[in-house]
Design an enzyme around this catalytic site. Sequence first.
Site, mmCIF file in Angstrom:
data_model
loop_
_atom_site.group_PDB
_atom_site.id
_atom_site.type_symbol
_atom_site.label_atom_id
_atom_site.label_comp_id
_atom_site.label_asym_id
_atom_site.label_seq_id
_atom_site.Cartn_x
_atom_site.Cartn_y
_atom_site.Cartn_z
ATOM 1 N N HIS A 186 0.696 -1.362 0.323
ATOM 2 C CA HIS A 186 -0.011 0.090 0.001
ATOM 3 C C HIS A 186 0.945 1.321 0.130
ATOM 4 C CE1 HIS A 186 -2.973 -2.750 0.683
ATOM 5 N NE2 HIS A 186 -4.062 -1.980 1.013
ATOM 6 N N HIS A 227 0.406 -4.171 9.069
ATOM 7 C CA HIS A 227 1.680 -4.328 8.922
ATOM 8 C C HIS A 227 2.412 -3.835 10.237
ATOM 9 C CE1 HIS A 227 2.334 -5.236 4.761
ATOM 10 N NE2 HIS A 227 1.579 -4.326 4.406
ATOM 11 N N ASP A 231 7.710 -2.447 8.181
ATOM 12 C CA ASP A 231 7.349 -2.294 6.857
ATOM 13 C C ASP A 231 6.932 -1.086 6.316
ATOM 14 O OD1 ASP A 231 7.288 -5.414 7.786
ATOM 15 O OD2 ASP A 231 4.974 -5.367 8.144
#
Length: 327
Positions: A186, A227, A231
């Site tokens: 994302h 996450h 990350d």
Amino acid sequence: MYIAREASKVSPQLDSVWRKVTAEITAELPLLREKWLLLFAGLVFQYIHGLAARGVHYLHRPGPLLQDLGFMALPELGQDKSYLSECTFVFIFFSFFLWTFHPFIYHSKRFYTVLIWRRVLAFLVASQVLRIITFYSTQLPGPNYHCREGSPIATLPPPNNVLEVLLINFPRGVNLGCGDLIFSSHMIFTLVFVRTYHKYGTKRFIKLLSWLMAIVQSLLIIAARKHYSVDVVVAWYTVNLVVYFVDNKLPEMPDRTNGLPLLPLSTKEKDGRLKDEKESRLKDEFHKLLNGNHGDPTDRRQRVQMNGRHEDDMNHGALSDATANGT
């Protein structure tokens, strides 16, 4: 009568929009014919990236959550509010997507849609290659709710056939994946879109807003426990570095506001154009020197005034000499 009158007002506007769309299609088609293979390859790699994320789900093993500074600092949204991060991402994605097609509607335009998507896909593919290498190197226990111990889909059973893997269970398999953690996909899309608008967009307020949205997106991802903080942090510096280096390797896109040529110039062509412009300027300066037209008009006016004053002084001196000699 009212409907007919309003329709008569709308019709010219629709005609104007249609003319802009057809004119832009005419301009973009030659670029699409030339760049379609690169665009197609970029789109195919999006499927390959999804396939790799699906494959690592078979390797994922749930376990206790790792210690995370972001989890300590940010309160957990919970499963009922985890959709907030997805809504933010969808807003960023479609806002950017629509903006890249605004040359088909608006009169003012800075880029060609085909060229900007070629650039965006190059950024995405380079970042996703690094992401695939990273999350296959080490599989961490997923922090998302469906990836924790006790979840029936935390680990996938072995596939019954190849088709089950190739279909990647879209879109459920994409939204409910596990194991593809470092680094956040994302954030790859978000940062690529934000950096692209920052370079080619024109609204300063939207540029600032887009960076703010990227920060909010980062915090929501961690708060939704989709996450780990690592990350997101790794995505921030990796994607920015990838975009910086790839952007320098690609030929610069023409700025349509300056009436530059349709296709981007290669380095050799740009050097040749700069050399021609330099020679043209030198010739102009040389002709101005020959014709006596070089210099600032203010300086010329000062010289004329000084020349006139000098002639008056000479005439006055001659008159004084004549008077002294009695003539």
